[in-house]
Design an enzyme around this catalytic site. Structure first.
Site, PDB file in Angstrom:
ATOM      1  N   LYS A 169      27.666 -39.004   0.361  1.00 30.01           N
ATOM      2  CA  LYS A 169      27.487 -40.410   0.747  1.00 30.01           C
ATOM      3  C   LYS A 169      26.992 -40.397   2.183  1.00 30.01           C
ATOM      4  O   LYS A 169      27.761 -40.348   3.134  1.00 30.01           O
ATOM      5  CB  LYS A 169      28.817 -41.159   0.629  1.00 30.01           C
ATOM      6  CG  LYS A 169      28.698 -42.643   0.386  1.00 30.01           C
ATOM      7  CD  LYS A 169      27.928 -43.400   1.443  1.00 30.01           C
ATOM      8  CE  LYS A 169      28.677 -43.624   2.729  1.00 30.01           C
ATOM      9  NZ  LYS A 169      27.822 -44.223   3.806  1.00 30.01           N
ATOM     10  N   GLU A 244      35.616 -34.177  10.799  1.00 34.54           N
ATOM     11  CA  GLU A 244      34.902 -33.877  12.051  1.00 34.54           C
ATOM     12  C   GLU A 244      34.687 -35.210  12.745  1.00 34.54           C
ATOM     13  O   GLU A 244      33.847 -36.008  12.327  1.00 34.54           O
ATOM     14  CB  GLU A 244      33.547 -33.219  11.742  1.00 34.54           C
ATOM     15  CG  GLU A 244      33.633 -31.853  11.106  1.00 34.54           C
ATOM     16  CD  GLU A 244      34.136 -30.782  12.059  1.00 34.54           C
ATOM     17  OE1 GLU A 244      34.255 -31.061  13.271  1.00 34.54           O
ATOM     18  OE2 GLU A 244      34.422 -29.674  11.592  1.00 34.54           O
ATOM     19  N   CYS A 278      28.711 -36.168  19.188  1.00 37.60           N
ATOM     20  CA  CYS A 278      30.162 -36.040  19.213  1.00 37.60           C
ATOM     21  C   CYS A 278      30.600 -35.059  20.293  1.00 37.60           C
ATOM     22  O   CYS A 278      31.687 -35.169  20.823  1.00 37.60           O
ATOM     23  CB  CYS A 278      30.651 -35.583  17.844  1.00 37.60           C
ATOM     24  SG  CYS A 278      29.791 -34.115  17.252  1.00 37.60           S
ATOM     25  N   GLU A 377      35.350 -42.975  23.414  1.00 36.26           N
ATOM     26  CA  GLU A 377      34.031 -42.428  23.099  1.00 36.26           C
ATOM     27  C   GLU A 377      33.016 -43.567  23.165  1.00 36.26           C
ATOM     28  O   GLU A 377      33.119 -44.540  22.416  1.00 36.26           O
ATOM     29  CB  GLU A 377      34.038 -41.814  21.693  1.00 36.26           C
ATOM     30  CG  GLU A 377      32.740 -41.115  21.368  1.00 36.26           C
ATOM     31  CD  GLU A 377      32.716 -40.552  19.951  1.00 36.26           C
ATOM     32  OE1 GLU A 377      33.030 -41.288  19.006  1.00 36.26           O
ATOM     33  OE2 GLU A 377      32.377 -39.365  19.810  1.00 36.26           O
TER      34      GLU A 377
HETATM   35  P1  NAD Z   1      31.257 -43.964  11.139  1.00 43.53           P
HETATM   36  O1  NAD Z   1      32.646 -43.450  11.134  1.00 43.53           O
HETATM   37  O2  NAD Z   1      31.048 -45.419  11.355  1.00 43.53           O
HETATM   38  O3  NAD Z   1      30.522 -43.625   9.765  1.00 43.53           O
HETATM   39  C1  NAD Z   1      30.440 -42.302   9.290  1.00 43.53           C
HETATM   40  C2  NAD Z   1      30.218 -42.343   7.790  1.00 43.53           C
HETATM   41  O4  NAD Z   1      31.372 -42.915   7.176  1.00 43.53           O
HETATM   42  C3  NAD Z   1      29.044 -43.209   7.351  1.00 43.53           C
HETATM   43  O5  NAD Z   1      28.425 -42.621   6.234  1.00 43.53           O
HETATM   44  C4  NAD Z   1      29.718 -44.519   6.970  1.00 43.53           C
HETATM   45  O6  NAD Z   1      28.954 -45.263   6.036  1.00 43.53           O
HETATM   46  C5  NAD Z   1      30.993 -43.993   6.338  1.00 43.53           C
HETATM   47  N1  NAD Z   1      32.104 -44.945   6.300  1.00 43.53           N
HETATM   48  C6  NAD Z   1      32.322 -46.019   7.101  1.00 43.53           C
HETATM   49  N2  NAD Z   1      33.450 -46.667   6.711  1.00 43.53           N
HETATM   50  C7  NAD Z   1      33.959 -45.985   5.658  1.00 43.53           C
HETATM   51  C8  NAD Z   1      35.106 -46.129   4.833  1.00 43.53           C
HETATM   52  N3  NAD Z   1      35.973 -47.138   5.013  1.00 43.53           N
HETATM   53  N4  NAD Z   1      35.329 -45.230   3.844  1.00 43.53           N
HETATM   54  C9  NAD Z   1      34.479 -44.198   3.657  1.00 43.53           C
HETATM   55  N5  NAD Z   1      33.364 -44.006   4.397  1.00 43.53           N
HETATM   56  C10 NAD Z   1      33.110 -44.882   5.398  1.00 43.53           C
HETATM   57  O7  NAD Z   1      30.480 -43.091  12.218  1.00 43.53           O
HETATM   58  P2  NAD Z   1      28.961 -43.232  12.680  1.00 43.53           P
HETATM   59  O8  NAD Z   1      28.875 -44.412  13.584  1.00 43.53           O
HETATM   60  O9  NAD Z   1      28.055 -43.121  11.520  1.00 43.53           O
HETATM   61  O10 NAD Z   1      28.802 -41.879  13.528  1.00 43.53           O
HETATM   62  C11 NAD Z   1      29.234 -41.758  14.837  1.00 43.53           C
HETATM   63  C12 NAD Z   1      30.602 -41.099  14.913  1.00 43.53           C
HETATM   64  O11 NAD Z   1      30.580 -39.839  14.261  1.00 43.53           O
HETATM   65  C13 NAD Z   1      31.027 -40.812  16.333  1.00 43.53           C
HETATM   66  O12 NAD Z   1      32.380 -41.133  16.507  1.00 43.53           O
HETATM   67  C14 NAD Z   1      30.824 -39.302  16.460  1.00 43.53           C
HETATM   68  O13 NAD Z   1      31.597 -38.689  17.448  1.00 43.53           O
HETATM   69  C15 NAD Z   1      31.164 -38.839  15.099  1.00 43.53           C
HETATM   70  N6  NAD Z   1      30.561 -37.519  14.827  1.00 43.53           N
HETATM   71  C16 NAD Z   1      31.361 -36.415  14.792  1.00 43.53           C
HETATM   72  C17 NAD Z   1      30.800 -35.159  14.600  1.00 43.53           C
HETATM   73  C18 NAD Z   1      31.664 -33.935  14.535  1.00 43.53           C
HETATM   74  O14 NAD Z   1      31.215 -32.950  13.985  1.00 43.53           O
HETATM   75  N7  NAD Z   1      32.872 -33.952  15.047  1.00 43.53           N
HETATM   76  C19 NAD Z   1      29.421 -35.031  14.434  1.00 43.53           C
HETATM   77  C20 NAD Z   1      28.632 -36.176  14.475  1.00 43.53           C
HETATM   78  C21 NAD Z   1      29.217 -37.419  14.667  1.00 43.53           C
END
Ligand code: NAD
Length: 476
Positions: A169, A244, A278, A377
């Site tokens: 997804k 992650e 991240c 963040e």
């Molecule tokens: P997000 O948490 O908003 O979304 C991530 C994914 O989760 C998307 O595909 C989104 O559609 C899905 N999602 C959202 N709500 C959900 C739910 N209730 N149930 C299941 N899935 C759901 O994050 P984002 O804005 O897309 O990405 C940025 C974040 O990701 C930042 O906090 C960043 O630090 C983190 N990130 C972490 C790493 C790592 O490896 N640690 C790498 C890249 C990004």
């Protein structure tokens, strides 16, 4: 551009059952360039069913057969480097040099995992037992927009190496990158149902995947808030989870560091992926005695950073992904000013002459670790400079965070930097470098996540140990 109206399920492209049409915008202009039809719970159901059917035979393949699948995927993704790069520039404004690197990375993760697979012992004798590392089942892989293609490929590489089948997804903001990958997967000759991809909203398709009783394992990359919601949901069917999540990484400039070489790297660490990383090093810890000298150097470095058109190869910082993200980052810059941090560079508002979702690369001097800009963040190009007195205080400030994803140490004494690194609460510590090691584990301490990706640690996240006792000697 033509709307994207297909998912990849069961080895073929299918029309979505979901009906929501979602507009895609070019962050460099703010203008709409496309549209995607999003999947819903019914699409997730179909995808999980296809993955479950495929698992019956794929879980019994040999490591050598799975290495062959990884090789085919590497070739197919590498063949689409240009299309993938273009999609990343268009849909999240990644500067083109970075987008090219990310496209290469999406292909190379399959080669990295093939290397791990060659060395990995799936059966290990322990006492009178054979411990057999067994694939977990159908996996749900959920990815963020800021590294969508490499997250999809990295997670799939490990799942496939383990013998698992998957439903991905991806972020709804990354539909074009995802569509390029779907074409690669279709061309790679995969067994039907081995990989299934449904783009949809997080709270609809993502939530359905997290709750699905047919899914044995979730691997999620995204924000800490969503990661917590997913972990709560996962426990209802005892799904295994790898999370992650976010970070607020410290950059420790020790008092013996060579400032001329380390400060440009420190700024690069803070502003990587236009601040949308991240692992961004957003808390810059400097010795108080050198603060004035460091501040002057940072002002000069920031003034020379090329911000603008992501298609210009010279650009280092592009736009943020969305209006929502722009509003959020601007809000944090305003908060930093309101809480009394001094602006050394940047500030609220767009850089001159730019109309898209660009923010000014911003460095706050005289910040302290209690300020919002040092604790939360931000996910934009914003660095908080914090002065410390002595190495002990630097370590204590670095560890005073809810997060623990990555840390950076700069020093001219590698042994001293190593001693400091060992005391930092972070899944990775980089000393005098921004280099990546693809075979070493990646993941967070504390609220930066649970579990690790890459190499054998990443492979084991898709395996369950099974001890078989009583037959080894009889069969010898
Ligand atoms: P997000 O948490 O908003 O979304 C991530 C994914 O989760 C998307 O595909 C989104 O559609 C899905 N999602 C959202 N709500 C959900 C739910 N209730 N149930 C299941 N899935 C759901 O994050 P984002 O804005 O897309 O990405 C940025 C974040 O990701 C930042 O906090 C960043 O630090 C983190 N990130 C972490 C790493 C790592 O490896 N640690 C790498 C890249 C990004």
């Amino acid at each position: 551009m033509a709307p994207i109206e297909r998912h990849y399920i069961g080895g073929v492209f299918v029309a979505p059952l979901g009906r929501e049409r979602f507009a895609l915008h070019n962050p460099a202009t703010g203008l709409q360039f496309g549209e995607v039809v999003l999947g819903d719970e019914r699409d997730i159901d179909r995808a999980v069913a296809a993955a479950a059917e495929a698992f019956v035979s794929f879980s019994r393949t040999t490591p050598a057969e799975r290495a062959g699948v990884l090789a085919a995927l590497e070739t197919a993704v590498a063949a689409r480097r240009e299309a993938l790069t273009e999609a990343m520039v268009l849909e999240f404004g990644a500067p083109i040099a970075l987008a090219g690197w990310m496209a290469d990375h999406a292909a190379s993760v399959f080669a990295d995992m093939r290397r791990t697979l060659r060395e990995y012992a799936f059966v290990r004798p322990i006492g009178i037992a054979d411990v057999v590392m067994t694939p977990l089942g159908v996996t749900g892989l959920i990815t963020p927009w800021n590294g969508n293609a490499s997250a999809i490929c990295g997670k799939l590489a490990a799942a496939i190496a383990a013998g698992c089948t998957s439903v991905v997804k991806p972020s709804e903001l990354s539909a074009h990158q995802t569509d390029v990958l779907c074409e690669a997967f279709a061309a790679a000759g995969l067994a039907p149902g081995l990989v299934n991809i449904v783009t949809g909203r997080g709270e609809v398709a993502g939530a359905a995947l997290a709750a699905h009783p047919g899914v044995a394992k979730l691997s999620f990359t995204g924000s800490t808030a969503v990661g917590k919601a997913i972990a709560r949901e996962a426990v209802s069917t005892m799904k295994r989870v790898t999370l992650e999540l976010g970070g607020k990484s410290p950059v420790l400039v020790l008092d013996d560091a060579d400032l001329a070489s380390c400060l440009p790297l420190a700024v690069q660490a803070g502003f990587m992926n236009s601040g949308q990383a991240c692992v961004a090093g957003t808390r810059l810890l400097v010795p108080r005695a050198k603060r004035a000298e460091i501040e002057d150097a940072l002002v000069a470095i920031c003034a020379a950073i090329p911000v603008g058109d992501p298609r210009d190869p010279a650009t280092a910082i592009g736009p943020l992904v969305s209006q929502r993200q722009w509003d959020r980052v601007e809000g944090y810059i305003g908060r930093g000013v309101a809480e009394g941090a001094e602006l050394l560079a940047g500030g609220e508002g767009r850089p001159d002459g730019l109309t898209g979702w660009f923010v000014r690369p911003t460095v706050f001097g005289s910040a302290n670790n209690a300020m919002t800009i040092a604790r939360e963040e931000i996910f934009g190009p914003v660095i908080a400079l914090i002065a410390y007195d002595g190495e002990e205080e630097a370590i204590s400030i670095a560890n005073d965070s809810d997060y623990g994803l990555q840390a950076y140490v700069f020093s001219s004494d590698p042994a001293r930097a190593r001693r400091v690194a060992e005391r930092l609460d972070a899944g990775r510590v980089l000393i005098n470098t921004l280099a990546h090691e693809p075979d070493a584990p990646f993941g967070g301490f504390k609220q930066s996540g649970i579990g690790r990706e890459f190499g054998s640690y990443g492979l084991e996240a898709f395996l369950e140990p099974k001890a078989i006792i009583g037959v080894r000697e009889a069969m010898a």
